[in-house]
Design a protein around this motif. Structure first.
Motif, short mmCIF file in Angstrom:
data_model
loop_
_atom_site.label_atom_id
_atom_site.label_comp_id
_atom_site.label_asym_id
_atom_site.label_seq_id
_atom_site.Cartn_x
_atom_site.Cartn_y
_atom_site.Cartn_z
N HIS A 123 -4.66 -54.24 78.62
CA HIS A 123 -4.76 -53.19 77.61
C HIS A 123 -4.30 -51.85 78.19
N PRO A 124 -3.37 -51.15 77.53
CA PRO A 124 -2.86 -49.89 78.08
C PRO A 124 -3.87 -48.75 78.07
N MET A 125 -4.92 -48.83 77.25
CA MET A 125 -5.90 -47.74 77.18
C MET A 125 -7.02 -47.90 78.19
N ALA A 126 -7.07 -49.03 78.89
CA ALA A 126 -8.10 -49.23 79.91
C ALA A 126 -7.72 -48.47 81.17
N LEU A 127 -8.62 -47.61 81.63
CA LEU A 127 -8.33 -46.84 82.83
C LEU A 127 -8.17 -47.74 84.04
N ARG A 128 -9.01 -48.75 84.13
CA ARG A 128 -8.90 -49.75 85.20
C ARG A 128 -8.74 -51.12 84.55
N GLN A 129 -7.72 -51.82 84.93
CA GLN A 129 -7.43 -53.11 84.31
C GLN A 129 -8.42 -54.19 84.70
#
Length: 531
Positions: free
Chosen positions: A194-200
């Motif tokens: 997910h591109p909005m997750a600060l940490r994948q």
């Protein structure tokens, strides 16, 4: 008020469309001119009808006129009341392996793969089918889209938030004597991170093991919550983890060495959580407050009906559904849906399954069991969170706000789930080991009243000629071996039934899925469109 009435009619109507149903009703009652505008506006009348029907009043079909929207909404409601399904459903294969878990979120059927199987012969991951692509029978055989996990470990639970296009997966990794719980965040529509997750990927170390525990994962807004209930590990019986997936935070916000809570976890809104106390046999509503890590503040405890002391085993399980408690956003496109209706979080219900066993301590006597299901509206619990304090007795909230039924079969032969303000319950027919019936309970107040007014009756014998069964009178479960007092419940509902269905059936706003097993054609999911 004068400033509002001085605006052009088009602007006033546009302002009114941004209000809630309660606010529109208040405006209609306070001013004759506003009352006329609301009554004469087709747009506002459609929005009011959609709100009362428990669906989001959006317009995904720009070319569809308002009268057509009214007709489509009416057909959709009638199809659900009569369980009218598509004649030529699409199908897809499914695997009955115990390490494959399925769930239906809106228009997405998702399978979590914990191991390699004959159908999903890949490494652990998840697979999904977008039911939008099955409209009009264009693809009679649906194909799974597979996403493999790059991290090592054993996937344990997953949760989805369609409004964020998010799939959260909890993965357990064992290395020597260390146990690590890993959270990964995927973009559901693409299968990528997910591109909005600060940490994948976020991880946290655990003590003990996860083999004999119950895990519940829920997602709402910026938060994912995981509850681990382990009855036999004295080191940590209960743990509650909270993840802020957008800011990259993770913390254990509650732990206990006593089995105080049942494995119940649900978001009522993005900062209000619902739990179930095992010992008190009660629902507890808590609020997340403060900075990180937030603290759980108990708002109220809602007592459930009294049980006899001899009842020694109680399991309360929330029914899964596809409705997020947060407001929908434009993260997922709904323009391709075959139906312009999706259920609204504001009118959704929450259901529970209660299993009881009683030890009579008689040699050779089979331990008696009884199962119950009960439902209540999410808005009822939120209202109690705002107005109630401390411990609320059952008689002050339950009889008028819930509906209880006794299950015909034991827990092992009951499948259930919720979708919006509907609940589906599949039970085995007594004395027929391979025959199941489907019951769909509709708790939408407007539809219950409409169905009650429109039911036709045969003049000769008074039996219903067609349509659902409307239950608006209180029902009573009598006291006995398990119940200390009678359970009276009066939440009205419509009941629609379908005979001879498979053991597993799933519903969402526009779909009814039947998981059928056959020696001739193998394991197939029939994807029926409703309406």
């Amino acid at each position: 008020m004068l400033a509002l009435l001085s605006l052009p009619v088009e602007i006033i109507i546009q302002i009114l469309t941004q209000l809630s149903l309660e606010d529109v009703a208040a405006c209609k009652a306070c001013c004759r001119r506003l009352s006329c505008l609301i009554t004469e506006s087709p747009h506002l009348q459609y929005l009011i009808r959609a709100w009362r029907s428990g669906v989001e009043p959006d317009f995904p079909f720009p070319g569809l006129s308002l009268p057509d929207h009214f007709q489509a909404l009416r057909r959709w409601e009638e199809a659900w009341l009569r369980l009218e399904m598509s004649d030529s459903p699409a199908t897809c294969a499914f695997d009955t392996h115990k390490k494959i878990g399925y769930n239906l979120y809106g228009d997405m059927l998702i399978a979590l793969r914990r191991a390699r199987t004959p159908l999903f012969s890949t490494r652990p991951g998840y697979s999904y089918i977008d039911l939008h692509s099955q409209e009009n029978g264009a693809r009679p055989v649906a194909q799974w889209t597979h996403v493999d996990f790059s991290a090592d470990g054993h996937p344990r639970r997953f949760g989805a938030a369609l409004d964020e296009d998010l799939l959260v997966v909890a993965i357990a990794r064992h290395q020597r004597y260390e146990l690590t719980l890993i959270f990964r965040f995927y973009q559901l529509s693409t299968g990528g991170l997910h591109p909005m997750a600060l940490r994948q990927e976020m991880e946290i170390g655990l003590e003990g093991n996860l083999w004999d525990c119950t895990m519940t994962l829920e997602v709402a807004g910026d938060y994912a919550a995981l509850m681990i209930t382990q009855m036999w590990d004295a080191r940590q019986c209960e743990r509650l983890f909270l993840v802020d997936w957008k800011r990259g935070y993770i913390s254990c916000i509650r732990s206990s060495k006593q089995p105080t809570y049942a494995p119940v976890l649900a978001f009522l809104d993005k900062k209000t959580l619902l739990f179930a106390q095992r010992e008190k046999f009660a629902l507890e509503i808590c609020k997340l407050e403060g900075g990180w890590p937030p603290k759980l503040q108990s708002l109220c405890v809602l007592l459930l009906p009294s049980l006899r002391a001899e009842v020694f085993d109680i399991v309360i399980l929330p029914q899964k559904g596809d409705t997020s408690p947060c407001s929908p956003s434009s993260a997922l496109s709904h323009t391709s849906s075959r139906s312009p209706f999706r259920t609204s979080p504001r009118s959704s219900i929450i259901g529970f399954n209660v299993s009881m066993r009683c030890d009579l301590e008689q040699e050779g006597f089979v331990t008696p069991q009884r199962g119950f299901s009960f439902w209540t509206h999410r808005r009822t619990l939120l209202r109690m969170a705002r107005t109630a304090e401390g411990v609320v007795p059952w008689n002050e909230w339950g009889p008028q706000s819930t509906r209880w039924i006794e299950q015909v079969a034991f827990m092992g032969h009951v499948h259930f789930m919720c979708s919006g303000d509907r609940a589906a319950l599949v039970q085995r027919v007594l004395l027929e080991p391979m025959e199941y019936n489907l019951e769909v309970f509709d708790f939408n107040t407007s539809r219950v009243r409409g169905a009650e007014a429109n039911l036709l009756h045969d003049d000769r014998d008074g039996e219903t000629a067609f349509g659902p069964i409307v239950v608006s009178e209180p029902s009573v479960l009598e006291a006995g071996t398990f119940l200390q007092h009678d359970i009276v419940s009066s939440l009205p509902y419509c009941l629609s039934s379908l005979r001879n269905v498979p053991e597993t059936v799933m519903i969402s706003g526009n779909w009814l899925l039947q998981f059928k097993t056959s020696s001739e054609v193998g394991n197939r999911v029939e994807i029926h469109a409703i309406g």
